[in-house]
Design an enzyme around this catalytic site. Structure first.
Site, PDB file in Angstrom:
ATOM      1  CG  HIS B 223      46.143  45.321  27.878  1.00 10.87           C
ATOM      2  ND1 HIS B 223      45.324  44.253  28.149  1.00 10.87           N
ATOM      3  CD2 HIS B 223      46.753  45.045  26.712  1.00 10.87           C
ATOM      4  CE1 HIS B 223      45.451  43.354  27.187  1.00 10.87           C
ATOM      5  NE2 HIS B 223      46.304  43.813  26.300  1.00 10.87           N
ATOM      6  CG  HIS B 453      51.590  47.026  21.492  1.00 13.97           C
ATOM      7  ND1 HIS B 453      50.511  46.755  22.277  1.00 13.97           N
ATOM      8  CD2 HIS B 453      51.099  47.154  20.243  1.00 13.97           C
ATOM      9  CE1 HIS B 453      49.407  46.731  21.550  1.00 13.97           C
ATOM     10  NE2 HIS B 453      49.748  46.972  20.299  1.00 13.97           N
ATOM     11  CG  ASP B 639      24.900  45.439  39.663  1.00 14.90           C
ATOM     12  OD1 ASP B 639      23.856  45.401  40.330  1.00 14.90           O
ATOM     13  OD2 ASP B 639      25.267  44.491  38.935  1.00 14.90           O
ATOM     14  CB  SER B 641      25.952  42.092  41.208  1.00 14.42           C
ATOM     15  OG  SER B 641      25.141  41.732  40.088  1.00 14.42           O
ATOM     16  CD  GLU B 688      21.140  30.365  36.875  1.00 15.06           C
ATOM     17  OE1 GLU B 688      20.971  31.589  36.776  1.00 15.06           O
ATOM     18  OE2 GLU B 688      20.679  29.689  37.804  1.00 15.06           O
TER      19      GLU B 688
END
Lengths: 116, 700
Positions: B223, B453, B639, B641, B688
């Protein structure tokens, strides 16, 4: 029907089969048998184990699915170790509950089991 | 009276047995779903790899998009990294009351961090970046395999997976003491994901690593990989906690992860790795690999060897200077069938790959000039072997072999049967048997292996004749009360001594009482959670299930036997679960042993329906892809965002729809895109995005 029973037994067996090698610890047999719907007492479980181990040369601490399956299938087909009806169990509780308080303690139960 | 007692005993035993069976079934459910999820992750990767192979960018815009997604995203350039760790320019306001770090770190800093995190405070981004910068510096000089000796500090404590569960780390420190010159620790990977405090754990571990470099050792887990993080929660956690500097912090983590050592060796006798081994594991190779080249171990499919040679020749023979023109001229419209290996399309792919290589080479040269670093080998991009520029410089083993070594170490699981086979459940690494372990230990004169694990009920478990020890330190991993965590201590005799714990006190008490057979709401609660997850999975496969059921219902009566139900369900879900045992919890109403499957599935759907009352078939698609869609969204949202621009979405849509075999023209996409942006802010957010898939399914 037999096939279905065998599948059920195999499934229950596999849940306890830790290493996925078709064997379970002999101490888990009681659990498996009971989760398949049977109500054996300890002595009956022991008998079952002996039956399973009959063909086995050196019965170790493990039970193999191969031997377990036919024995267990027979048990289910013959409907052995049926559940005790509720009123009987209630009666049993009442018999031990001398003070009529609605419960029995662990110590009481142990006492009765070990006395005879 | 005796008879009465015996009866009660019988009844009671049966009750306990049923509880035990329920407990184990629940465990199996959680475990099988967990591993199936990991498999999805790998599949998702193969999907991207497939697309990469098939997709021919038909415009420079598309090319840019692909390159952003697969090339520059994955490389780390020294120059950009310097920008990332430009923590000094970050101002810490006076109002900040959290811990302030200065380097070199001192034990007081660690205590301050522990206290702060206990009070739910957050470390300022500047210090996080600073810490990561220093950590990276430190890790870089460590070898791939750390060496620990019990003669320095008598005992070594080894901890397994923590998975963001800070409470467990606190418990360990509370019970065992903090790291110090007389208390050595090895943390065996998987510090992040799933739990909500991965960040805090890393900060604490890294801090101690810097304060006590001789005593604290960290191994990389599967991970510690940003591709896995995208899906399992770490990326989300960081972005939520650090809204302004999150991206920088993530980039730094990405880099720090690949510098984590791969293994730890105690007294040359006990090897500690996160996953396991394979029959090809080679410690000598592992010691020499450049571990930082493997940013993500989840890799794309390797391009076939045969396609390499003509590519190289063609590139040498190519005289077309302008790749843009070449790309546009010869590129067909994006077709939804896989490209066959015809000359024009091959040429396009070659053009594209050539352009990529050029671009990459340019970037590397630019970096070199900026940083003035003369690395002995050019920077390698792990993502695609087709941009491997160092074919000539390879050492005696291939990049592919190196990658396999690391993959096996981080992803493998032990199995009881002998041999070594591919780990199809997880999709990476292998299953290794006791004979593999035996040979390996003999080859390197080791006594036993310690790995993690896998979640274990008691927090630890031996296998392979006590030669392999699994240690797992995240208690209540699946649910409250599901399992204990544990750590193991080794003295100079190297005899393991275990300490178990469970983070939630009440849960611990309940586990105790459940052993005595007292009915506990706990089993029910964990069970309920497991079944909820299982029902979700069943729902997500509704159409496949209907087909499977119909196969058993030749006369079209709408009913099948319960036996056939069990077989059908397993054939669709492939989770290896004891369906007949679970049936009672999943199937409520039956008539004389037969199940009306349509209404059963409808009931499942009703439980899952959200407020929007979407048709169940559409919901099914969304559900099945839900975790994938989120990952995809995050990958595209470069990015981080939380928003995708229209263009990014278009490109994504083309890629994904070709995978799902949905036809859509460019105009169709444009209309779609415009209609998706519900709040008309020019960007698409995740909700959306999800909606988009629903709409397409409705198109005639």
């Amino acid at each position: 029907i037999v096939a279905e029973i065998e599948k059920k037994i195999t499934e229950a067996f596999e849940v306890f089969d830790r290493e996925s090698n078709k064997t379970v610890d002999v101490r888990e047999i009681g659990c498996i048998v009971r989760s398949l719907g049977c109500f054996p007492n300890e002595a009956e479980v022991q008998e079952l184990v002996e039956q399973v181990n009959m063909e086995v040369e050196e019965p170790g601490g493990f039970i193999h699915l191969e031997q377990f399956l036919p024995v267990m299938t027979k048990v289910l087909l013959e409907k052995r170790f049926l559940p005790i009806p509720e009123d009987v169990i209630l009666h049993a509780f009442e018999a031990l509950d001398e003070n009529k308080c609605g419960y029995i303690t662990k110590e009481d139960l142990v006492k009765h089991l070990t006395e005879e | 009276a005796f008879k009465a007692a015996v009866l009660i005993q019988q009844w009671y035993r049966r009750y306990v047995a049923r509880l035990e069976m329920r407990r184990r079934c629940t465990w199996r459910i959680f475990q099988s779903i967990e591993y199936a999820c990991e498999q999805d992750q790998i599949k998702l990767h193969n999907f991207f790899s497939y697309l990469m192979d098939q997709f021919t960018p038909s415009s420079s815009k598309e090319r840019d998009f692909i390159s952003r997604m697969f090339v520059s995203g994955e490389s780390y350039k020294e120059a950009e990294l310097e920008k990332c760790c430009d923590y000094e320019s970050i101002e810490v306001p006076d109002s900040y009351t959290g811990p302030r770090l200065s380097f070199p770190l001192l034990p007081d800093h660690a205590t301050a961090l522990l206290e702060a995190f206990q009070q739910k405070q957050q470390l300022h981004a500047r210090y996080v970046l600073n810490l990561l910068h220093e950590t990276r510096k430190h890790l870089k000089q460590l070898p791939n395999i750390s060496h620990v000796s019990t003669c320095y500090s008598e005992e070594v404590t080894v901890c397994g997976d923590l998975h963001g569960q800070l409470d467990d780390l606190f418990l360990i420190f509370y019970k065992n003491g903090l790291p110090s010159p007389s208390k050595s620790y090895v943390f065996n990977g998987d510090f992040v994901d799933r739990g909500k405090q991965s960040l805090e754990i890393l900060v604490i571990l890294f801090a101690f690593l810097l304060i006590y470099p001789k005593e604290v050792h960290l191994n990389r887990g599967n991970h510690e990989d940003h591709m896995v993080n995208l899906r399992y929660g770490f990326t989300k956690e960081v972005m939520q906690k650090y809204k302004v500097h999150g991206k920088k912090i993530l980039r730094m983590f990405q880099n720090v992860f690949c510098w984590l050592p791969l293994a730890t060796l105690i007294d040359q006798k006990v090897l500690i790795i996160h996953g396991g081994i394979s029959d090809t594991t080679d410690l000598n190779m592992l010691e020499k690999i450049q571990r930082d080249k493997f940013i993500s171990v989840l890799r794309m499919k390797k391009r076939k060897e045969s396609s390499r040679k003509p590519e190289i020749q063609a590139i040498n023979g190519e005289s077309k200077p302008d790749t843009d023109a070449a790309g546009n001229e010869a590129a067909p419209r994006l077709s939804l069938q896989p490209q066959s290996a015809q000359a024009p399309s091959t040429a396009n792919r070659l053009e594209f790959s050539r352009w990529l290589r050029q671009t990459v080479q340019e970037q590397i040269d630019t970096c070199r000039r900026l940083v003035d670093v003369s690395e002995s080998e050019p920077e390698e991009l792990t993502y695609s072997s087709m941009v491997s520029l160092k074919d000539v410089d390879e050492p005696c083993w291939t990049r592919q072999e190196e990658w396999k070594q690391i993959l096996d170490i981080l992803w493998s699981d032990p199995m009881p049967q002998e041999g070594c086979r591919e780990n199809k459940v997880r999709g990476g690494g292998c299953y290794f048997g006791p004979d593999v372990t035996e040979k390996f230990l003999e080859k390197y004169s080791l006594q036993f292996l310690i790995r993690s694990h896998e979640c274990k009920q008691e927090g630890y478990e031996f296998c392979h004749n006590r030669k392999v020890l699994t240690i797992f330190s995240a208690s209540n991993y699946y649910e409250i009360g599901s399992n204990r965590g544990a750590y193991v201590k080794l003295g100079p005799e190297l005899i393991p001594h275990f300490v178990q714990y469970q983070a939630n006190k009440t849960a611990h008490m309940l586990t105790m009482t459940q052993r005595q057979g007292i009915p506990v709401a706990l089993i029910s609660r964990v069970e309920e959670s497991a079944f909820r997850a299982l029902r979700e999975k069943l729902f997500a496969h509704t159409s496949a299930l209907i087909s499977a059921f119909k196969a058993y219902d030749g006369d079209n009566t709408g009913r099948i036997t319960l036996s056939n139900w069990a077989t059908a369900v397993e054939s669709v879900l492939r989770l290896g679960l004891p369906w007949r045992m679970l049936r009672l919890q999943l199937v409520r109403s039956t008539e004389d042993g037969m199940l009306e499957y349509k209404s059963w599935l409808d009931n499942l759907a009703m439980e899952q329906r959200s407020q929007e009352h979407i048709q169940s078939s559409l919901l099914e698609v969304i559900y099945r892809n839900r975790s994938n869609l989120e990952t995809i969204f995050r990958i595209i949202d470069r990015d981080h965002s939380g928003l995708i621009s229209f263009e990014e979405f278009q490109q994504t849509w083309k890629l994904f729809s070709s995978h799902m075999n949905i036809e859509l023209t460019d105009d169709g996409i444009n209309d779609l895109v415009r209609s998706i942006d519900f709040n008309k802010d020019g960007n698409i957010d995740f909700n959306e995005f999800l909606e988009a898939f629903r709409l397409v399914k409705q198109c005639p």
